[in-house]
Write a protein that holds these residues in place. Structure first.
Motif, PDB file in Angstrom:
ATOM      1  N   ARG A 110      48.838  19.245  49.692  1.00 46.79           N
ATOM      2  CA  ARG A 110      47.439  19.031  50.106  1.00 46.79           C
ATOM      3  C   ARG A 110      46.467  19.301  48.955  1.00 46.79           C
ATOM      4  NH1 ARG A 110      48.616  22.055  55.266  1.00 46.79           N
ATOM      5  NH2 ARG A 110      49.293  20.415  56.672  1.00 46.79           N
ATOM      6  N   ALA A 111      46.715  20.353  48.220  1.00 49.63           N
ATOM      7  CA  ALA A 111      45.794  20.750  47.158  1.00 49.63           C
ATOM      8  C   ALA A 111      45.858  19.825  45.949  1.00 49.63           C
ATOM      9  CB  ALA A 111      46.094  22.185  46.726  1.00 49.63           C
ATOM     10  N   ARG A 112      47.029  19.256  45.674  1.00 44.54           N
ATOM     11  CA  ARG A 112      47.200  18.534  44.412  1.00 44.54           C
ATOM     12  C   ARG A 112      47.530  17.064  44.569  1.00 44.54           C
ATOM     13  NH1 ARG A 112      50.083  22.226  40.190  1.00 44.54           N
ATOM     14  NH2 ARG A 112      49.126  20.661  38.862  1.00 44.54           N
ATOM     15  N   ARG A 113      47.433  16.541  45.791  1.00 44.26           N
ATOM     16  CA  ARG A 113      47.805  15.139  46.020  1.00 44.26           C
ATOM     17  C   ARG A 113      47.002  14.193  45.149  1.00 44.26           C
ATOM     18  NH1 ARG A 113      46.290  11.574  50.537  1.00 44.26           N
ATOM     19  NH2 ARG A 113      45.279  13.400  51.337  1.00 44.26           N
ATOM     20  N   LYS A 114      45.706  14.454  45.000  1.00 44.80           N
ATOM     21  CA  LYS A 114      44.846  13.553  44.231  1.00 44.80           C
ATOM     22  C   LYS A 114      45.164  13.571  42.741  1.00 44.80           C
ATOM     23  CE  LYS A 114      41.246  13.422  47.578  1.00 44.80           C
ATOM     24  NZ  LYS A 114      40.053  13.997  48.086  1.00 44.80           N
ATOM     25  N   ASN A 148      37.930   9.046  63.427  1.00 44.15           N
ATOM     26  CA  ASN A 148      37.565   8.733  62.039  1.00 44.15           C
ATOM     27  C   ASN A 148      36.881   7.373  61.949  1.00 44.15           C
ATOM     28  OD1 ASN A 148      38.573  11.157  61.062  1.00 44.15           O
ATOM     29  ND2 ASN A 148      40.589  10.310  60.661  1.00 44.15           N
ATOM     30  N   ASP A 149      37.347   6.410  62.732  1.00 46.45           N
ATOM     31  CA  ASP A 149      36.694   5.099  62.769  1.00 46.45           C
ATOM     32  C   ASP A 149      35.256   5.232  63.254  1.00 46.45           C
ATOM     33  OD1 ASP A 149      38.884   3.711  61.799  1.00 46.45           O
ATOM     34  OD2 ASP A 149      39.598   3.081  63.780  1.00 46.45           O
ATOM     35  N   GLU A 150      35.051   6.047  64.289  1.00 41.59           N
ATOM     36  CA  GLU A 150      33.700   6.267  64.819  1.00 41.59           C
ATOM     37  C   GLU A 150      32.801   6.948  63.779  1.00 41.59           C
ATOM     38  OE1 GLU A 150      34.187   8.517  68.419  1.00 41.59           O
ATOM     39  OE2 GLU A 150      35.326   6.909  69.393  1.00 41.59           O
ATOM     40  N   GLU A 151      33.358   7.903  63.048  1.00 41.69           N
ATOM     41  CA  GLU A 151      32.588   8.663  62.043  1.00 41.69           C
ATOM     42  C   GLU A 151      32.373   7.853  60.763  1.00 41.69           C
ATOM     43  OE1 GLU A 151      31.467  11.897  62.139  1.00 41.69           O
ATOM     44  OE2 GLU A 151      32.335  12.570  64.019  1.00 41.69           O
ATOM     45  N   GLY A 152      33.274   6.902  60.480  1.00 37.42           N
ATOM     46  CA  GLY A 152      33.203   6.152  59.233  1.00 37.42           C
ATOM     47  C   GLY A 152      33.682   6.957  58.037  1.00 37.42           C
ATOM     48  N   ALA A 153      34.326   8.090  58.292  1.00 42.82           N
ATOM     49  CA  ALA A 153      34.882   8.949  57.244  1.00 42.82           C
ATOM     50  C   ALA A 153      36.067   9.705  57.847  1.00 42.82           C
ATOM     51  CB  ALA A 153      33.843   9.938  56.748  1.00 42.82           C
ATOM     52  N   GLN A 154      36.943  10.193  56.988  1.00 56.83           N
ATOM     53  CA  GLN A 154      38.053  10.976  57.512  1.00 56.83           C
ATOM     54  C   GLN A 154      37.561  12.390  57.787  1.00 56.83           C
ATOM     55  OE1 GLN A 154      41.618  11.290  55.162  1.00 56.83           O
ATOM     56  NE2 GLN A 154      42.689  12.359  56.789  1.00 56.83           N
ATOM     57  N   MET A 155      37.245  12.630  59.046  1.00 50.43           N
ATOM     58  CA  MET A 155      36.763  13.936  59.495  1.00 50.43           C
ATOM     59  C   MET A 155      37.819  14.654  60.322  1.00 50.43           C
ATOM     60  SD  MET A 155      33.595  14.323  58.469  1.00 50.43           S
ATOM     61  CE  MET A 155      33.044  15.631  59.523  1.00 50.43           C
ATOM     62  N   TRP A 156      38.831  13.918  60.788  1.00 50.50           N
ATOM     63  CA  TRP A 156      39.831  14.464  61.692  1.00 50.50           C
ATOM     64  C   TRP A 156      41.235  14.225  61.156  1.00 50.50           C
ATOM     65  CZ3 TRP A 156      38.225  17.371  65.694  1.00 50.50           C
ATOM     66  CH2 TRP A 156      36.890  17.258  66.073  1.00 50.50           C
ATOM     67  N   THR A 157      42.095  15.195  61.371  1.00 51.61           N
ATOM     68  CA  THR A 157      43.502  15.076  61.012  1.00 51.61           C
ATOM     69  C   THR A 157      44.337  15.854  62.023  1.00 51.61           C
ATOM     70  OG1 THR A 157      45.070  15.204  59.178  1.00 51.61           O
ATOM     71  CG2 THR A 157      43.564  17.079  59.459  1.00 51.61           C
ATOM     72  N   VAL A 158      45.641  15.698  61.942  1.00 53.98           N
ATOM     73  CA  VAL A 158      46.550  16.442  62.825  1.00 53.98           C
ATOM     74  C   VAL A 158      47.311  17.436  61.966  1.00 53.98           C
ATOM     75  CG1 VAL A 158      48.500  16.299  64.412  1.00 53.98           C
ATOM     76  CG2 VAL A 158      46.799  14.459  64.356  1.00 53.98           C
ATOM     77  N   ARG A 159      47.206  18.706  62.332  1.00 54.52           N
ATOM     78  CA  ARG A 159      47.954  19.774  61.666  1.00 54.52           C
ATOM     79  C   ARG A 159      48.525  20.690  62.716  1.00 54.52           C
ATOM     80  NH1 ARG A 159      43.665  20.959  56.993  1.00 54.52           N
ATOM     81  NH2 ARG A 159      44.105  19.120  55.745  1.00 54.52           N
ATOM     82  N   SER A 160      49.786  21.008  62.571  1.00 55.62           N
ATOM     83  CA  SER A 160      50.486  21.909  63.493  1.00 55.62           C
ATOM     84  C   SER A 160      50.322  21.451  64.947  1.00 55.62           C
ATOM     85  CB  SER A 160      49.998  23.347  63.337  1.00 55.62           C
ATOM     86  OG  SER A 160      50.221  23.791  62.028  1.00 55.62           O
ATOM     87  N   LEU A 161      50.433  20.148  65.149  1.00 57.54           N
ATOM     88  CA  LEU A 161      50.319  19.529  66.479  1.00 57.54           C
ATOM     89  C   LEU A 161      48.982  19.835  67.153  1.00 57.54           C
ATOM     90  CD1 LEU A 161      53.952  19.883  67.861  1.00 57.54           C
ATOM     91  CD2 LEU A 161      52.844  17.872  66.892  1.00 57.54           C
ATOM     92  N   GLU A 167      36.690  20.271  56.997  1.00 54.37           N
ATOM     93  CA  GLU A 167      35.429  20.833  56.522  1.00 54.37           C
ATOM     94  C   GLU A 167      34.736  19.884  55.550  1.00 54.37           C
ATOM     95  OE1 GLU A 167      36.067  24.723  54.915  1.00 54.37           O
ATOM     96  OE2 GLU A 167      37.089  25.408  56.722  1.00 54.37           O
ATOM     97  N   THR A 168      35.531  19.189  54.738  1.00 52.69           N
ATOM     98  CA  THR A 168      34.996  18.256  53.755  1.00 52.69           C
ATOM     99  C   THR A 168      35.464  16.845  54.116  1.00 52.69           C
ATOM    100  OG1 THR A 168      35.223  19.973  52.089  1.00 52.69           O
ATOM    101  CG2 THR A 168      34.840  17.734  51.301  1.00 52.69           C
ATOM    102  N   PRO A 169      34.541  15.970  54.481  1.00 55.44           N
ATOM    103  CA  PRO A 169      34.951  14.593  54.829  1.00 55.44           C
ATOM    104  C   PRO A 169      35.545  13.861  53.629  1.00 55.44           C
ATOM    105  CG  PRO A 169      32.569  14.889  55.102  1.00 55.44           C
ATOM    106  CD  PRO A 169      33.105  16.159  54.594  1.00 55.44           C
ATOM    107  N   GLN A 170      36.490  13.000  53.903  1.00 53.58           N
ATOM    108  CA  GLN A 170      37.122  12.194  52.869  1.00 53.58           C
ATOM    109  C   GLN A 170      36.768  10.727  53.117  1.00 53.58           C
ATOM    110  OE1 GLN A 170      39.090  13.717  50.465  1.00 53.58           O
ATOM    111  NE2 GLN A 170      38.495  15.643  51.455  1.00 53.58           N
ATOM    112  N   ALA A 171      36.920   9.919  52.077  1.00 54.04           N
ATOM    113  CA  ALA A 171      36.654   8.476  52.231  1.00 54.04           C
ATOM    114  C   ALA A 171      37.625   7.903  53.271  1.00 54.04           C
ATOM    115  CB  ALA A 171      36.857   7.779  50.896  1.00 54.04           C
ATOM    116  N   TRP A 172      37.141   6.978  54.072  1.00 55.23           N
ATOM    117  CA  TRP A 172      37.925   6.373  55.151  1.00 55.23           C
ATOM    118  C   TRP A 172      37.873   4.866  54.999  1.00 55.23           C
ATOM    119  CZ3 TRP A 172      41.569   7.787  58.250  1.00 55.23           C
ATOM    120  CH2 TRP A 172      41.848   7.069  59.411  1.00 55.23           C
TER     121      TRP A 172
END
Length: 173
Positions: A110-114, A148-161, A167-172
């Motif tokens: 997660r920290a170094r993917r980019k 995320n489609d509604e927000e137009g940015a990646q604001m939501w993800t799935v972690r630990s089910l 906290e920080t939106p990503q490009a979507w």
């Protein structure tokens, strides 16, 4: 036209005709087996989106993750492709020595993917789920995509089910 039934598997048909105490025993057995399978899979990581080229390319990716997560202590992680060969790349399963190793790899990824090579930027990692958890994961992922489609940015993800707001939106796209 075929015969339609709410029972999908032969075991459903058999268990539906059994006395309730036998059904209870079968349910307990099934739950116990699933818990054992969950314990076994907690040490695995599933990698999605990694192009399928050669075993050497998979080994390079796994070794890169291992060196980022464990540094000089680099661990040899077992790995293999799962699923049938098709037009889309098969999933890669990485088997770790411990659950702590799994979480170390998740944190580093997660920290170094980019910062990773271009070919790894669209790669996603997740836990290895049993079928019931996988169904929940897929439903939550669909919901995250809708949000995320509604927000137009990646604001939501799935972690630990769980559905988690970032906290920080990503490009979507």
């Amino acid at each position: 036209a075929g015969i339609s039934s709410p029972l999908k598997f032969f075991s459903d048909v058999v268990s539906s005709n059994l006395p309730s105490d036998v059904q209870t025993v079968l349910l307990i057995r099934k739950a116990r087996d699933e818990e054992e399978e969950k314990r076994r899979r907690k040490k695995n990581i599933i990698v999605k989106g990694l192009g399928e080229s050669t075993e050497d390319a998979d080994t390079l990716f796994v070794n890169t993750l291992s060196s980022l997560a464990f540094g000089q202590e680099k661990k040899m992680l077992k790995h293999h492709r799962i699923g049938k060969a098709s037009a889309t790349p098969r999933l890669l399963r990485i088997c770790c020595e411990s659950v702590a190793d799994v979480f170390s790899i998740f944190q580093v990824f997660r920290a170094r993917r980019k910062e990773m090579l271009e070919q790894y930027r669209s790669v996603r990692v997740r836990q290895d789920f049993v079928s019931s958890d996988l169904a929940l994961y897929r439903a939550l992922s669909e919901r995250a995509i809708q949000l995320n489609d509604e927000e137009g940015a990646q604001m939501w993800t799935v972690r630990s089910l769980r559905l988690q707001r970032l906290e920080t939106p990503q490009a979507w796209a």
